[in-house]
Design a protein around this motif. Structure first.
Motif, mmCIF file in Angstrom:
data_model
loop_
_atom_site.group_PDB
_atom_site.id
_atom_site.type_symbol
_atom_site.label_atom_id
_atom_site.label_comp_id
_atom_site.label_asym_id
_atom_site.label_seq_id
_atom_site.Cartn_x
_atom_site.Cartn_y
_atom_site.Cartn_z
ATOM 1 N N CYS A 21 23.185 32.699 38.434
ATOM 2 C CA CYS A 21 21.712 32.923 38.640
ATOM 3 C C CYS A 21 21.829 33.685 39.783
ATOM 4 C CB CYS A 21 21.090 31.880 38.692
ATOM 5 S SG CYS A 21 21.612 30.505 40.021
ATOM 6 N N ALA A 22 20.413 33.997 40.202
ATOM 7 C CA ALA A 22 20.231 34.832 41.471
ATOM 8 C C ALA A 22 20.688 34.350 42.820
ATOM 9 C CB ALA A 22 18.755 35.173 41.526
ATOM 10 N N THR A 23 21.129 32.917 42.826
ATOM 11 C CA THR A 23 21.519 32.465 44.030
ATOM 12 C C THR A 23 23.263 32.542 44.185
ATOM 13 O OG1 THR A 23 21.932 30.166 43.001
ATOM 14 C CG2 THR A 23 19.709 30.833 44.124
ATOM 15 N N LYS A 24 23.688 33.098 43.044
ATOM 16 C CA LYS A 24 25.344 33.074 43.416
ATOM 17 C C LYS A 24 25.434 34.662 43.773
ATOM 18 C CE LYS A 24 26.203 29.259 41.309
ATOM 19 N NZ LYS A 24 26.864 28.059 42.106
ATOM 20 N N TYR A 25 27.044 34.838 44.444
ATOM 21 C CA TYR A 25 27.292 36.143 44.829
ATOM 22 C C TYR A 25 28.200 36.710 43.632
ATOM 23 C CZ TYR A 25 28.723 39.785 48.025
ATOM 24 O OH TYR A 25 28.914 41.058 48.370
ATOM 25 N N PRO A 26 27.886 37.560 43.023
ATOM 26 C CA PRO A 26 28.847 38.163 42.045
ATOM 27 C C PRO A 26 29.741 39.260 42.573
ATOM 28 C CG PRO A 26 26.661 39.221 41.679
ATOM 29 C CD PRO A 26 26.394 38.209 42.695
ATOM 30 N N VAL A 27 31.337 39.146 42.205
ATOM 31 C CA VAL A 27 32.012 39.896 42.845
ATOM 32 C C VAL A 27 32.766 40.352 41.247
ATOM 33 C CG1 VAL A 27 34.278 40.193 43.919
ATOM 34 C CG2 VAL A 27 32.464 38.628 44.769
ATOM 35 N N THR A 28 32.763 41.555 41.045
ATOM 36 C CA THR A 28 33.602 42.083 40.093
ATOM 37 C C THR A 28 34.985 42.665 40.291
ATOM 38 O OG1 THR A 28 31.457 42.721 38.650
ATOM 39 C CG2 THR A 28 33.623 43.548 37.893
ATOM 40 N N PHE A 29 36.032 42.056 39.762
ATOM 41 C CA PHE A 29 37.201 42.552 40.214
ATOM 42 C C PHE A 29 37.572 43.527 38.882
ATOM 43 C CE2 PHE A 29 36.792 38.232 42.196
ATOM 44 C CZ PHE A 29 37.598 38.389 43.312
ATOM 45 N N ASP A 30 38.144 44.602 39.408
ATOM 46 C CA ASP A 30 38.512 45.573 38.568
ATOM 47 C C ASP A 30 39.982 46.021 38.966
ATOM 48 O OD1 ASP A 30 38.661 47.210 36.472
ATOM 49 O OD2 ASP A 30 36.667 48.239 36.841
ATOM 50 N N SER A 31 40.413 47.013 38.328
ATOM 51 C CA SER A 31 41.808 47.556 38.514
ATOM 52 C C SER A 31 41.958 48.834 37.680
ATOM 53 C CB SER A 31 42.979 46.632 38.303
ATOM 54 O OG SER A 31 42.947 46.483 36.621
ATOM 55 N N TYR A 32 42.800 49.851 38.175
ATOM 56 C CA TYR A 32 43.158 50.664 37.653
ATOM 57 C C TYR A 32 44.715 50.854 37.551
ATOM 58 C CZ TYR A 32 44.033 55.693 35.714
ATOM 59 O OH TYR A 32 44.566 56.672 34.982
ATOM 60 N N PRO A 33 45.222 50.876 35.975
ATOM 61 C CA PRO A 33 44.288 50.835 34.893
ATOM 62 C C PRO A 33 43.790 49.520 34.850
ATOM 63 C CG PRO A 33 46.869 50.846 34.512
ATOM 64 C CD PRO A 33 46.774 51.066 36.165
ATOM 65 N N GLN A 34 42.788 49.281 34.069
ATOM 66 C CA GLN A 34 42.023 48.026 33.901
ATOM 67 C C GLN A 34 43.385 47.340 32.869
ATOM 68 O OE1 GLN A 34 38.505 48.605 31.910
ATOM 69 N NE2 GLN A 34 37.630 48.777 33.917
ATOM 70 N N GLY A 35 42.998 45.841 32.638
ATOM 71 C CA GLY A 35 43.890 44.999 31.881
ATOM 72 C C GLY A 35 44.854 44.273 32.917
ATOM 73 N N TYR A 47 41.775 38.913 32.010
ATOM 74 C CA TYR A 47 41.926 40.410 32.626
ATOM 75 C C TYR A 47 40.834 41.126 33.311
ATOM 76 C CZ TYR A 47 45.637 39.603 28.918
ATOM 77 O OH TYR A 47 46.596 38.905 28.332
ATOM 78 N N THR A 48 41.300 42.088 34.103
ATOM 79 C CA THR A 48 40.076 42.942 34.740
ATOM 80 C C THR A 48 39.634 43.972 33.552
ATOM 81 O OG1 THR A 48 41.985 44.661 35.462
ATOM 82 C CG2 THR A 48 41.205 42.870 37.014
ATOM 83 N N PRO A 49 38.405 44.260 33.891
ATOM 84 C CA PRO A 49 37.410 43.825 34.907
ATOM 85 C C PRO A 49 36.964 42.504 34.525
ATOM 86 C CG PRO A 49 36.289 45.428 33.334
ATOM 87 C CD PRO A 49 37.704 45.569 33.059
ATOM 88 N N LYS A 50 36.673 41.501 35.739
ATOM 89 C CA LYS A 50 36.261 40.216 35.505
ATOM 90 C C LYS A 50 35.171 39.900 36.601
ATOM 91 C CE LYS A 50 36.484 36.327 33.804
ATOM 92 N NZ LYS A 50 36.068 35.748 32.282
ATOM 93 N N THR A 51 34.160 39.322 36.240
ATOM 94 C CA THR A 51 32.976 39.061 37.317
ATOM 95 C C THR A 51 33.236 37.692 37.573
ATOM 96 O OG1 THR A 51 31.785 40.716 36.544
ATOM 97 C CG2 THR A 51 30.693 39.195 38.088
ATOM 98 N N LEU A 52 33.326 37.045 38.817
ATOM 99 C CA LEU A 52 33.278 35.999 39.317
ATOM 100 C C LEU A 52 32.120 35.558 40.050
ATOM 101 C CD1 LEU A 52 37.158 34.982 40.169
ATOM 102 C CD2 LEU A 52 35.822 35.005 38.015
ATOM 103 N N TYR A 53 31.473 34.522 40.137
ATOM 104 C CA TYR A 53 30.198 34.089 40.814
ATOM 105 C C TYR A 53 30.448 33.035 41.831
ATOM 106 C CZ TYR A 53 27.951 36.659 37.247
ATOM 107 O OH TYR A 53 27.863 37.621 36.160
ATOM 108 N N TYR A 54 30.283 33.556 43.085
ATOM 109 C CA TYR A 54 30.545 32.720 44.400
ATOM 110 C C TYR A 54 29.478 31.930 44.861
ATOM 111 C CZ TYR A 54 35.109 34.929 44.973
ATOM 112 O OH TYR A 54 36.435 35.294 44.777
ATOM 113 N N ASP A 55 29.639 30.839 45.234
ATOM 114 C CA ASP A 55 28.401 30.103 46.003
ATOM 115 C C ASP A 55 27.635 31.039 46.825
ATOM 116 O OD1 ASP A 55 28.054 27.534 45.198
ATOM 117 O OD2 ASP A 55 29.246 26.594 46.406
#
Length: 166
Positions: A21-35, A47-55
């Motif tokens: 939700c809006a109170t979380k901090y989203p970090v999208t981890f990506d890579s080149y090449p993806q996967g 596998y990347t890309p993957k979004t994790l939500y931090y407190d």
């Protein structure tokens, strides 16, 4: 300093993989090449890309260290993520790592394509399970195909390697 590191490690352990939700901090981890496999504190997040939500507490810090997270390609290549400036990116960030210049790029690129194909198949299977009235179809053209042939897909978007026909 050790107390700050322990606090940060505790915050990273509380990463949630659900839609935040809006109170979380989203970090999208990506890579080149993806996967590449995303590993944070010994946990495999997929596998990347993957979004994790931090407190939301991480927003109170100047920087968020992502050094406990790494992209691990199928060839064995590995790279660590860096830090995020909370002042520069207060609402979330996308971190993309370039694969190190070591042997095995072809293997990683091929694996990336396989992961993308599996994701398309997964989305198509999920679409097929939805009631017919909620399904939308889209006409797509294949990238770099000069024949102009149209392909129909039972979702509202074109899969990787295709673009929406106008």
């Amino acid at each position: 300093m050790m107390r700050s590191g322990a606090r940060l490690a505790g915050l990273i352990v509380t990463v949630l993989a659900s839609v935040g939700c809006a109170t979380k901090y989203p970090v999208t981890f990506d890579s080149y090449p993806q996967g590449a496999t995303l590993i944070c504190n010994g946990t495999n997040w997929g596998y990347t890309p993957k979004t994790l939500y931090y407190d939301s507490e991480v927003k109170q810090q100047n920087y968020l260290s992502l050094r406990s997270c790494s992209a691990n390609w199928s060839s064995g290549a590995r790279e660590l993520y860096g830090s995020v400036s909370m002042q520069e990116f207060p609402d979330g960030v996308r971190q993309t790592l370039q694969r190190p210049d070591v042997p095995g790029f072809q293997q990683d690129a091929e694996f990336s394509l396989k992961v993308q194909q599996l994701n398309v198949q997964k989305r198509q299977a999920q679409s097929a399970q939805q009631p017919v009235y909620s399904q939308q179809s889209v006409s797509c053209k294949k990238s770099f195909d000069i024949s102009g042939q149209l392909y129909q897909f039972a979702q509202a978007y074109c899969p990787p390697g295709y673009y929406k026909a106008l």
